[in-house]
Design an enzyme around this catalytic site. Structure first.
Site, PDB file in Angstrom:
ATOM      1  N   ARG A 103       1.049  -1.213   0.100  1.00 38.30           N
ATOM      2  CA  ARG A 103       0.011  -0.043   0.120  1.00 38.30           C
ATOM      3  C   ARG A 103       0.788   1.179  -0.033  1.00 38.30           C
ATOM      4  NH1 ARG A 103      -3.363  -2.903  -1.689  1.00 38.30           N
ATOM      5  NH2 ARG A 103      -5.457  -3.225  -0.738  1.00 38.30           N
ATOM      6  N   ASP A 121       4.273  -0.547  -7.021  1.00 44.14           N
ATOM      7  CA  ASP A 121       3.333  -0.809  -7.430  1.00 44.14           C
ATOM      8  C   ASP A 121       2.015  -0.056  -7.027  1.00 44.14           C
ATOM      9  OD1 ASP A 121       1.958  -2.446  -9.446  1.00 44.14           O
ATOM     10  OD2 ASP A 121       0.882  -3.500  -7.908  1.00 44.14           O
ATOM     11  N   GLU A 165      -2.152   7.528  -4.876  1.00 43.80           N
ATOM     12  CA  GLU A 165      -2.896   6.952  -6.121  1.00 43.80           C
ATOM     13  C   GLU A 165      -4.222   6.980  -6.512  1.00 43.80           C
ATOM     14  OE1 GLU A 165      -1.689   2.763  -5.145  1.00 43.80           O
ATOM     15  OE2 GLU A 165      -3.708   2.305  -5.557  1.00 43.80           O
ATOM     16  N   HIS A 195      -0.337  -0.371  -9.757  1.00 46.39           N
ATOM     17  CA  HIS A 195      -1.333  -1.235  -8.952  1.00 46.39           C
ATOM     18  C   HIS A 195      -1.657  -2.416  -9.782  1.00 46.39           C
ATOM     19  CE1 HIS A 195      -3.445  -1.310  -4.848  1.00 46.39           C
ATOM     20  NE2 HIS A 195      -3.472  -2.430  -5.146  1.00 46.39           N
TER      21      HIS A 195
HETATM   22  P1  NAD Z   1      -1.257 -11.131   5.205  1.00 48.26           P
HETATM   23  O1  NAD Z   1      -2.391 -10.833   6.056  1.00 48.26           O
HETATM   24  O2  NAD Z   1      -1.141 -12.502   4.771  1.00 48.26           O
HETATM   25  O3  NAD Z   1       0.061 -10.709   5.649  1.00 48.26           O
HETATM   26  C1  NAD Z   1       0.542  -9.727   6.241  1.00 48.26           C
HETATM   27  C2  NAD Z   1       1.552  -9.754   7.186  1.00 48.26           C
HETATM   28  O4  NAD Z   1       1.907  -8.490   7.719  1.00 48.26           O
HETATM   29  C3  NAD Z   1       1.297 -10.424   8.374  1.00 48.26           C
HETATM   30  O5  NAD Z   1       1.608 -11.657   8.825  1.00 48.26           O
HETATM   31  C4  NAD Z   1       1.185  -9.376   9.632  1.00 48.26           C
HETATM   32  O6  NAD Z   1       1.628 -10.119  10.947  1.00 48.26           O
HETATM   33  C5  NAD Z   1       2.341  -8.692   8.884  1.00 48.26           C
HETATM   34  N1  NAD Z   1       2.305  -7.186   9.784  1.00 48.26           N
HETATM   35  C6  NAD Z   1       1.342  -6.677  10.429  1.00 48.26           C
HETATM   36  N2  NAD Z   1       1.810  -5.522  10.921  1.00 48.26           N
HETATM   37  C7  NAD Z   1       3.294  -5.434  10.626  1.00 48.26           C
HETATM   38  C8  NAD Z   1       4.404  -4.668  11.042  1.00 48.26           C
HETATM   39  N3  NAD Z   1       4.144  -3.543  11.697  1.00 48.26           N
HETATM   40  N4  NAD Z   1       5.315  -4.949  10.651  1.00 48.26           N
HETATM   41  C9  NAD Z   1       5.571  -6.053   9.781  1.00 48.26           C
HETATM   42  N5  NAD Z   1       4.736  -6.876   9.625  1.00 48.26           N
HETATM   43  C10 NAD Z   1       3.455  -6.856   9.879  1.00 48.26           C
HETATM   44  O7  NAD Z   1      -1.407 -10.173   3.749  1.00 48.26           O
HETATM   45  P2  NAD Z   1      -0.961 -10.485   2.315  1.00 48.26           P
HETATM   46  O8  NAD Z   1      -1.934 -11.304   1.673  1.00 48.26           O
HETATM   47  O9  NAD Z   1       0.508 -11.232   2.338  1.00 48.26           O
HETATM   48  O10 NAD Z   1      -0.848  -9.199   1.613  1.00 48.26           O
HETATM   49  C11 NAD Z   1      -0.238  -8.331   2.150  1.00 48.26           C
HETATM   50  C12 NAD Z   1      -0.687  -6.949   1.739  1.00 48.26           C
HETATM   51  O11 NAD Z   1      -0.500  -6.787   0.261  1.00 48.26           O
HETATM   52  C13 NAD Z   1      -2.073  -6.451   1.839  1.00 48.26           C
HETATM   53  O12 NAD Z   1      -2.478  -5.971   2.832  1.00 48.26           O
HETATM   54  C14 NAD Z   1      -2.420  -5.612   0.672  1.00 48.26           C
HETATM   55  O13 NAD Z   1      -2.187  -4.284   1.178  1.00 48.26           O
HETATM   56  C15 NAD Z   1      -1.292  -5.805  -0.459  1.00 48.26           C
HETATM   57  N6  NAD Z   1      -1.637  -6.297  -1.544  1.00 48.26           N
HETATM   58  C16 NAD Z   1      -1.394  -5.518  -2.738  1.00 48.26           C
HETATM   59  C17 NAD Z   1      -1.851  -6.144  -3.931  1.00 48.26           C
HETATM   60  C18 NAD Z   1      -1.327  -5.292  -5.278  1.00 48.26           C
HETATM   61  O14 NAD Z   1      -2.188  -5.599  -6.264  1.00 48.26           O
HETATM   62  N7  NAD Z   1      -0.351  -4.359  -5.193  1.00 48.26           N
HETATM   63  C19 NAD Z   1      -2.418  -7.407  -4.090  1.00 48.26           C
HETATM   64  C20 NAD Z   1      -2.815  -7.872  -2.885  1.00 48.26           C
HETATM   65  C21 NAD Z   1      -2.524  -7.521  -1.607  1.00 48.26           C
END
Ligand code: NAD
Length: 333
Positions: free
Chosen positions: A236, A260, A265, A297
């Site tokens: 994000r 990305d 955005e 994105h």
């Molecule tokens: P997920 O929930 O499986 O994993 C997120 C991880 O972040 C968890 O293990 C959590 O404990 C950890 N976390 C929370 N707070 C933290 C901190 N302060 N420091 C370090 N780690 C921390 O989520 P995911 O499926 O891996 O997705 C991650 C992020 O990717 C989503 O929240 C979303 O914003 C983003 N995303 C982007 C796209 C894109 O198209 N660009 C697509 C999907 C997801």
């Protein structure tokens, strides 16, 4: 018939939702505007409002939707920072998301950006198309033997770490909820944020956007990093303080950035603004750096991810309309 209104529709959303919903009883209304308090009225008569990352489902907007009789908000994404969940609960709106449509799609895009940035593929491609076959200025570095830091080892962060291990990189990781079995199986070392910042040649962000993670990359954290560090953000935009990032790019403290996602955005990414004036001076500045690579994105955008997003959205729309159980792990309220 279940009336479902889709905000911020793009052609690929329409195609995948229609494909996944044959004989489902759902009638889609595909709308181009993003959801906001002003556009919420377009959901009149709908059971489900289906939204994406840059829709704004804040409290006033959700109040309009609830007053119109909408029962279900279906996020066709994993991140849920775009919706006020407390307000949704208070208004008895069911909110669902698609928690893991394809972590591979997002992780693979992160690595694609890293490779393209490091080996200067966009510049090289532009040159060759102009019949300029010179290699000057295209020197990259081997990933093998370098150290990568993964911030957030959930679904996407884990796969990114595994791919980078495949390149022969040393991989450090930080997560407040570590997964020691996964780390041991993949020879990945959990550490604290300071060590990760100090030792990593490449840092890739995979945390959700929360109050705690907002601007985790800012002036103070950038100063801790190795000079010339490469940053990758496919999570994000607001994880990074853009002003501080631009300063660090100017001094060379940051050696390259692949994004990305971008803090501001909304209204820019996903849109064709070619031929228009770009009003965002920070984005315009970022686009002038030769060592900044930006995609709009698109990390999620694979056939597999779109099909899974559509499958979960259709199943949960049917479930909420027929008072049946939601798909496990998809409910946010
Ligand atoms: P997920 O929930 O499986 O994993 C997120 C991880 O972040 C968890 O293990 C959590 O404990 C950890 N976390 C929370 N707070 C933290 C901190 N302060 N420091 C370090 N780690 C921390 O989520 P995911 O499926 O891996 O997705 C991650 C992020 O990717 C989503 O929240 C979303 O914003 C983003 N995303 C982007 C796209 C894109 O198209 N660009 C697509 C999907 C997801």
């Amino acid at each position: 018939m279940i009336d479902a209104v889709v905000f911020d529709t793009k052609p690929y959303d329409r195609e995948s939702l229609e494909k996944a919903s044959a004989n489902s009883g759902i009638t889609w209304r595909f709308l181009e505007p993003r959801l906001s308090t002003e556009t919420a009225v377009l959901a009149k008569g709908a059971h489900t409002a289906c939204i994406f990352v840059n829709d704004r489902a804040d409290r006033p907007c959700l109040e309009v939707l609830a007053n119109l009789g909408v029962k279900h908000i279906a996020l066709r994404c994993a991140g849920f920072n775009a919706i006020d969940l407390d307000a949704a609960k208070a208004l008895h709106l069911t909110v669902t998301r698609v928690p893991a449509y394809s972590p591979y799609a997002v992780a693979e895009h992160a690595v694609a950006l890293l490779l393209a940035l490091n080996r200067k593929i966009p510049r090289a491609n532009n040159r060759v198309r102009d019949l300029n076959f010179s290699l000057n200025g295209l020197v990259g570095f081997d990933l093998h033997g370098k150290t990568a830091g993964i911030v957030g080892t959930g679904r996407i962060g884990q796969i990114t770490g595994q791919i980078l291990r495949g390149f022969g990189m040393r991989v450090l990781a930080y997560d407040p909820f570590p997964n020691p079995e996964w780390a041991a199986a993949n020879q990945i070392e959990y550490t604290d944020t300071t060590t990760l910042a100090r030792q990593s040649d490449i840092i890739s962000l995979h945390t959700p956007l929360t109050a705690e993670t907002h601007h985790i990359i800012r002036k103070e954290t950038l100063q801790m990093m190795k000079p010339g560090v490469i940053l990758i953000n496919v999570s994000r935009g607001a994880l990074i303080d853009t002003t501080a990032l631009i300063d660090a790019l100017k001094t060379g403290q940051v050696g390259g950035v692949a994004l990305d996602v971008y803090e501001e955005e909304e209204g820019v990414f996903f849109e064709d603004l070619s031929g228009q004036i770009l009003h965002d001076d920070e984005l315009a500045r970022l686009l002038t750096f030769p060592n900044v690579l930006i995609t709009s994105h698109q990390a999620f955008l694979t056939q597999e991810a779109l099909a899974e997003i559509a499958r979960v959205t259709v199943a949960n729309t049917q479930a909420t309309a027929t008072h049946s159980p939601l798909l496990p792990g998809t409910s946010l309220t």
